[in-house]
Design a protein around this motif. Structure first.
Motif, short mmCIF file in Angstrom:
data_model
loop_
_atom_site.label_atom_id
_atom_site.label_comp_id
_atom_site.label_asym_id
_atom_site.label_seq_id
_atom_site.Cartn_x
_atom_site.Cartn_y
_atom_site.Cartn_z
N ALA A 183 16.81 39.35 -39.27
CA ALA A 183 18.18 38.95 -38.95
C ALA A 183 19.07 40.16 -38.70
O ALA A 183 19.84 40.19 -37.73
CB ALA A 183 18.76 38.10 -40.09
N VAL A 184 18.94 41.17 -39.55
CA VAL A 184 19.75 42.37 -39.40
C VAL A 184 19.41 43.09 -38.10
O VAL A 184 20.30 43.52 -37.35
CB VAL A 184 19.52 43.31 -40.61
N ILE A 213 16.92 30.73 -40.55
CA ILE A 213 15.62 31.38 -40.66
C ILE A 213 14.88 30.81 -41.85
O ILE A 213 15.38 30.85 -42.98
CB ILE A 213 15.78 32.91 -40.81
N LEU A 214 13.71 30.25 -41.60
CA LEU A 214 12.85 29.78 -42.68
C LEU A 214 11.92 30.93 -43.06
O LEU A 214 11.06 31.33 -42.27
CB LEU A 214 12.05 28.56 -42.23
N TYR A 245 11.44 40.13 -45.26
CA TYR A 245 11.03 40.26 -43.86
C TYR A 245 11.99 39.49 -42.95
O TYR A 245 12.38 39.96 -41.89
CB TYR A 245 9.60 39.73 -43.67
N GLY A 246 12.38 38.28 -43.38
CA GLY A 246 13.31 37.49 -42.58
C GLY A 246 14.69 38.10 -42.54
O GLY A 246 15.35 38.09 -41.48
N VAL A 284 21.45 31.83 -41.90
CA VAL A 284 21.26 30.96 -43.06
C VAL A 284 19.79 30.96 -43.44
O VAL A 284 18.91 30.79 -42.59
CB VAL A 284 21.73 29.53 -42.73
N PHE A 285 19.53 31.13 -44.73
CA PHE A 285 18.16 31.10 -45.26
C PHE A 285 18.04 29.97 -46.29
O PHE A 285 18.48 30.12 -47.43
CB PHE A 285 17.82 32.43 -45.95
N PRO A 286 17.47 28.84 -45.91
CA PRO A 286 17.20 27.79 -46.91
C PRO A 286 16.10 28.27 -47.86
O PRO A 286 14.99 28.59 -47.45
CB PRO A 286 16.73 26.61 -46.06
#
Length: 299
Positions: A46-47, A130-131, A41-42, A9-11
């Protein structure tokens, strides 16, 4: 072993006011570090950690994020016609093998609320949060380090970093017992405590491995004085029912959510690029880097 964390999840619904006017018409998450948006980058982290379902929490004016991770047929056709196959491969690799989902956070009601609105998309399984502001350069991806701990302790894991004592009021801070090097069992959490009241200098940074029982905990969490639901407060409630752990990340973190941190990250990643490092370092060496006395940071 079966991959335990498949969803991240990316807020990304914030207004980016600290970067105005640059963020008046574009999302802060799309500001580039060299030639790649911050949020990518985030996603790549994650991947590399095994996640293949990316859930983005967006808001008004965030369409550029969706467009960035979508297939760009016209652009790819244009590049292929000019023989630029390396660029085609670069823009395809982040969108071709992933499933992207989007949900709107109608109002900026805090990080806890942003996580809560993903409940239907996450379902009944553990997931990463992930922020994107925290860009972490690590040989072993930060989220992968946390997944390893999660698989060991079978409970929520928060990314932890030791910070200067005078900055603790900018973070969620933990009170914890170190159970082995770099891994902590958390006794308590407090959101942005005054320096004099902080239980430690161990700060929660922008990575979480959470279990689905965080959702009822967040639903039961009252808004703070700003009207926001804080994820730290939801975790504190969850802590009453189950152990929560901290993982000190082995890597270099850049807080791109502020201007100085963003500028440092641009320089850092430029100097990590084989095609840019030498000429950029040469250029930096030619600058007169004397800071005018009136603008020096007294600390």
């Amino acid at each position: 072993m079966t991959q335990t964390i498949r969803k991240a999840v990316f807020p990304a619904a914030g207004l980016g006011t600290r970067f105005l006017p640059a963020t008046k018409a574009q999302p802060k998450e799309m500001l580039p570090l060299v030639d790649k948006p911050i949020i990518q980058y985030g996603v790549e982290e994650a991947v590399a950690s095994g996640a293949d379902n990316i859930i983005l929490v967006t808001g008004r004016g965030k369409n550029a994020i969706e467009d960035h991770f979508d297939v760009a047929v016209e652009l790819e056709t244009f590049l292929e016609a000019r023989g630029k196959k390396d660029l085609v491969a670069e823009i395809r690799k982040i969108s071709s093998s992933l499933n992207f989902s989007y949900v709107r956070q109608g109002e900026p009601l805090g990080l806890g609320h942003a996580v809560l609105v993903t409940r239907n998309l996450v379902g009944d399984e553990p997931f990463a949060v992930i922020l994107a502001d925290d860009v972490i350069d690590a040989e072993r991806p930060a989220v992968r380090q946390m997944i390893d701990v999660f698989e060991e302790v079978n409970g929520p894991v928060l990314a932890i970093e030791q910070v200067p004592r005078e900055t603790v009021s900018s973070y969620g801070i933990i009170d914890a017992e170190e159970i082995r090097p770099g891994v902590y069992r958390i006794r308590d959490l407090v959101e942005k405590p005054p320096v004099s009241e902080a239980p430690s200098d161990l700060a929660i940074i922008g990575r979480y491995i959470l279990t689905p029982d965080i959702f009822p905990a967040l639903e039961a969490t009252a808004s703070d004085r700003t009207g926001e639901i804080q994820l730290t407060n939801g975790l504190r409630r969850l802590l009453k029912d189950r152990p929560i752990y901290g993982c000190r990340i082995d890597g270099v973190r850049h807080d791109t959510g502020n201007k100085l941190g963003f500028l440092k990250a641009v320089v850092y990643f430029a100097l990590r690029r084989p095609d840019l490092a030498a000429p950029f370092a040469d250029y930096l060496g030619t600058l007169d880097l004397k800071v005018p006395a009136a603008t020096r940071n007294p600390s």
